[in-house]
Write a protein that holds these residues in place. Structure first.
Motif, PDB file in Angstrom:
ATOM      1  N   THR A  91       0.854  -1.182   0.000  1.00 13.35           N
ATOM      2  CA  THR A  91       0.000   0.000   0.000  1.00 13.35           C
ATOM      3  C   THR A  91       0.884   1.223   0.000  1.00 13.35           C
ATOM      4  O   THR A  91       1.888   1.264   0.695  1.00 13.35           O
ATOM      5  N   ARG A  92       0.494   2.224  -0.754  1.00  9.38           N
ATOM      6  CA  ARG A  92       1.240   3.473  -0.756  1.00  9.38           C
ATOM      7  C   ARG A  92       0.353   4.573  -0.190  1.00  9.38           C
ATOM      8  O   ARG A  92      -0.808   4.683  -0.559  1.00  9.38           O
ATOM      9  N   ARG A  93       0.925   5.367   0.695  1.00 10.72           N
ATOM     10  CA  ARG A  93       0.200   6.487   1.276  1.00 10.72           C
ATOM     11  C   ARG A  93       0.667   7.746   0.562  1.00 10.72           C
ATOM     12  O   ARG A  93       1.849   8.063   0.549  1.00 10.72           O
TER      13      ARG A  93
ATOM     14  N   GLU B  48       5.862   3.015   2.302  1.00 12.97           N
ATOM     15  CA  GLU B  48       5.305   1.760   1.850  1.00 12.97           C
ATOM     16  C   GLU B  48       5.071   0.829   3.030  1.00 12.97           C
ATOM     17  O   GLU B  48       5.870   0.768   3.948  1.00 12.97           O
ATOM     18  N   THR B  49       3.950   0.165   2.970  1.00  9.43           N
ATOM     19  CA  THR B  49       3.673  -0.874   3.943  1.00  9.43           C
ATOM     20  C   THR B  49       3.593  -2.189   3.192  1.00  9.43           C
ATOM     21  O   THR B  49       3.078  -2.250   2.076  1.00  9.43           O
TER      22      THR B  49
ATOM     23  N   SER C 291      -4.836   5.259   7.234  1.00  2.00           N
ATOM     24  CA  SER C 291      -4.772   5.233   5.776  1.00  2.00           C
ATOM     25  C   SER C 291      -4.000   4.038   5.214  1.00  2.00           C
ATOM     26  O   SER C 291      -4.064   3.783   4.016  1.00  2.00           O
ATOM     27  N   THR C 292      -3.292   3.287   6.057  1.00  2.00           N
ATOM     28  CA  THR C 292      -2.481   2.173   5.543  1.00  2.00           C
ATOM     29  C   THR C 292      -2.781   0.831   6.183  1.00  2.00           C
ATOM     30  O   THR C 292      -2.181  -0.172   5.799  1.00  2.00           O
TER      31      THR C 292
END
Length: 127
Positions: free
Chosen positions: A8-10, A24-25, A47-48
């Motif tokens: 996932t990108r925030r 990045e997560t 958000s992530t």
């Protein structure tokens, strides 16, 4: 990317003039000593947290023992804290190797008295 991994990108904040660096997560899953391990890396907030929430929800429904390898979590807030409590209620859940910031959050909220927290994934999986 395999089906067992999610990234996932925030996005950066509106009006942020700094060069864009994406946090990045990643969430990776695997079996270890009879336990299902979900390994999380990166910052987890509202958000992530969704890919991690989805992974832990599925793991809790499909496996008798679930371990979260939290050694790579670089930031955690109430969204992650809530997810940990919900997973604890849904499964035999263990938290392995939380980083210092997460340990402090767990202590401040007394969630460390509720969760099974271990120093390593092997200890949490009871290898």
């Amino acid at each position: 990317m395999s089906g067992d991994e999610a990234v996932t990108r925030r996005p950066r904040s509106v009006g942020d003039s700094r060069p864009q660096v994406l946090d990045e997560t990643t969430v990776v899953q695997y079996e270890r000593c009879g336990a299902w391990v979900v390994s999380a890396r990166g910052p987890f907030d509202m958000s992530t947290v969704t890919p991690l929430a989805d992974a832990l929800d599925t793991a809790a429904k499909e496996h008798p023992k679930v371990v979260l390898d939290a050694s790579g979590i670089t930031f955690a807030d109430s969204a992650l804290l809530n997810l940990l409590i919900l997973t604890h209620q849904a499964a035999d859940f263990r938290l392995a190797a939380p980083a210092q910031q997460l340990k402090r959050l767990l202590q401040l909220t007394a969630v460390d008295t509720v969760l099974k927290i271990r120093e390593t994934v092997d200890e949490a999986a009871a290898c």
